[in-house]
Design an enzyme around this catalytic site. Sequence first.
Site, PDB file in Angstrom:
ATOM      1  N   PRO A  88       0.824  -1.227   0.000  1.00 32.63           N
ATOM      2  CA  PRO A  88       0.000   0.000   0.000  1.00 32.63           C
ATOM      3  C   PRO A  88       0.852   1.269   0.000  1.00 32.63           C
ATOM      4  O   PRO A  88       0.362   2.329  -0.356  1.00 32.63           O
ATOM      5  CB  PRO A  88      -0.817  -0.096   1.292  1.00 32.63           C
ATOM      6  N   GLU A 115       0.224  -7.071   8.207  1.00 35.22           N
ATOM      7  CA  GLU A 115       0.411  -5.618   8.123  1.00 35.22           C
ATOM      8  C   GLU A 115       1.524  -5.233   7.151  1.00 35.22           C
ATOM      9  O   GLU A 115       1.656  -4.070   6.781  1.00 35.22           O
ATOM     10  CB  GLU A 115       0.714  -5.030   9.509  1.00 35.22           C
ATOM     11  N   ARG A 153      -0.919  -8.605 -21.248  1.00 36.50           N
ATOM     12  CA  ARG A 153      -1.633  -8.204 -22.456  1.00 36.50           C
ATOM     13  C   ARG A 153      -0.792  -7.298 -23.358  1.00 36.50           C
ATOM     14  O   ARG A 153      -1.167  -7.059 -24.511  1.00 36.50           O
ATOM     15  CB  ARG A 153      -2.988  -7.584 -22.131  1.00 36.50           C
ATOM     16  N   ASP A 168      -1.565   3.072 -29.030  1.00 33.88           N
ATOM     17  CA  ASP A 168      -1.144   4.191 -29.868  1.00 33.88           C
ATOM     18  C   ASP A 168      -1.457   5.522 -29.175  1.00 33.88           C
ATOM     19  O   ASP A 168      -2.066   5.564 -28.115  1.00 33.88           O
ATOM     20  CB  ASP A 168      -1.744   4.106 -31.274  1.00 33.88           C
TER      21      ASP A 168
HETATM   22  C1  9D3 Z   1      -2.816   0.356   8.976  1.00 31.82           C
HETATM   23  C2  9D3 Z   1      -1.982   0.431   7.773  1.00 31.82           C
HETATM   24  N1  9D3 Z   1      -2.443  -0.465   6.704  1.00 31.82           N
HETATM   25  C3  9D3 Z   1      -1.921   0.098   5.441  1.00 31.82           C
HETATM   26  C4  9D3 Z   1      -3.018   0.751   4.644  1.00 31.82           C
HETATM   27  C5  9D3 Z   1      -1.940  -1.832   6.935  1.00 31.82           C
HETATM   28  C6  9D3 Z   1      -2.128  -2.756   5.776  1.00 31.82           C
HETATM   29  C7  9D3 Z   1      -3.378  -3.034   5.288  1.00 31.82           C
HETATM   30  C8  9D3 Z   1      -3.548  -3.934   4.232  1.00 31.82           C
HETATM   31  C9  9D3 Z   1      -1.021  -3.345   5.182  1.00 31.82           C
HETATM   32  C10 9D3 Z   1      -1.187  -4.239   4.131  1.00 31.82           C
HETATM   33  C11 9D3 Z   1      -2.443  -4.525   3.670  1.00 31.82           C
HETATM   34  C12 9D3 Z   1      -2.610  -5.487   2.538  1.00 31.82           C
HETATM   35  N2  9D3 Z   1      -2.525  -4.799   1.229  1.00 31.82           N
HETATM   36  C13 9D3 Z   1      -1.556  -5.037   0.360  1.00 31.82           C
HETATM   37  O1  9D3 Z   1      -0.687  -5.870   0.623  1.00 31.82           O
HETATM   38  C14 9D3 Z   1      -1.510  -4.282  -0.889  1.00 31.82           C
HETATM   39  C15 9D3 Z   1      -2.371  -3.283  -1.417  1.00 31.82           C
HETATM   40  C16 9D3 Z   1      -3.553  -2.657  -0.915  1.00 31.82           C
HETATM   41  O2  9D3 Z   1      -4.067  -2.953   0.173  1.00 31.82           O
HETATM   42  N3  9D3 Z   1      -4.138  -1.697  -1.689  1.00 31.82           N
HETATM   43  C17 9D3 Z   1      -3.651  -1.314  -2.894  1.00 31.82           C
HETATM   44  N4  9D3 Z   1      -2.551  -1.853  -3.399  1.00 31.82           N
HETATM   45  C18 9D3 Z   1      -1.932  -2.821  -2.648  1.00 31.82           C
HETATM   46  S1  9D3 Z   1      -0.531  -3.587  -3.111  1.00 31.82           S
HETATM   47  C19 9D3 Z   1      -0.480  -4.537  -1.754  1.00 31.82           C
END
Ligand code: 9D3
Length: 249
Positions: A88, A115, A153, A168
């Site tokens: 995230p 987390e 893709r 394009d």
């Molecule tokens: C409290 C902080 N949280 C971060 C927003 C903790 C947390 C929540 C969910 C940490 C990891 C996750 C799991 N999400 C992913 O691994 C993840 C993700 C996402 O939740 N949203 C958008 N892209 C991605 S890429 C990996």
Amino acid sequence: MKYVALTIFPELLEAFWENGIMRRARADGIISPKAINIRDYAHGRHQVTDDRPYGGGCGMVMKPEPLAAAIREAKKTAPDAPVVMLSPEGRRFDQPLARQLAATGELIFICGRYEGIDERITEQFVDFEISIGDYVLTGGELPAMAVMDAVTRLLPGALGNENSADEDSFSDKRLDCGHYTRPPSFEERDVPEVLLTGNHELIAKWRRADALMRTLVRRPDLLREKPLDEAEKALLEKWQGEIEKLLYR
Ligand code: 9D3
């Protein structure tokens, strides 16, 4: 393109690779995907992959040792692969990044759960940290699939028709026009007449105008990202005139 995905849920990725365009790309040798179960590299009776965070707090963190061992195993299969961590906190995934990744021959994906993963793994091994958008998921598997989908893709031969049409300059930074198929009238709604004329020049013109209108209404931010061409300026001025006639008559 070689894909190696490190995950504690390899079945999720296998299911993805066994269907649709992915399945065909794999059968045609365009992609060769493999999942590595991080748990196989965890020691002890219960093969634990997570632990409590130093400093306290809720949630768990993925332990570094099983991840490091799994990454080193992945690098045996794909020695030159950049390591992509789904997180995230990563850079927002977009089409230019998809193109950049498609230009590499192989990719290793780390799909985190809990987390997050121990920061020392990120520092030591990760080349790209990627997020697919600002919403909270439960892990990196679905984001890894989104990235692989967008990259695959773009690979030559992956789509039945030789892909280039939507790569394009025209369709870049613009939404697509509306699409219609038979029947010509469905529950009182008719297909735009121009599409039934067979006049390809008129149809192309209508599609460009429809795409521009949809972009203007839904995603005006995109119009600022790529300058208007002369045809687009002419259409916007025509619509401006029509709007002014309605407002000031
Ligand atoms: C409290 C902080 N949280 C971060 C927003 C903790 C947390 C929540 C969910 C940490 C990891 C996750 C799991 N999400 C992913 O691994 C993840 C993700 C996402 O939740 N949203 C958008 N892209 C991605 S890429 C990996």
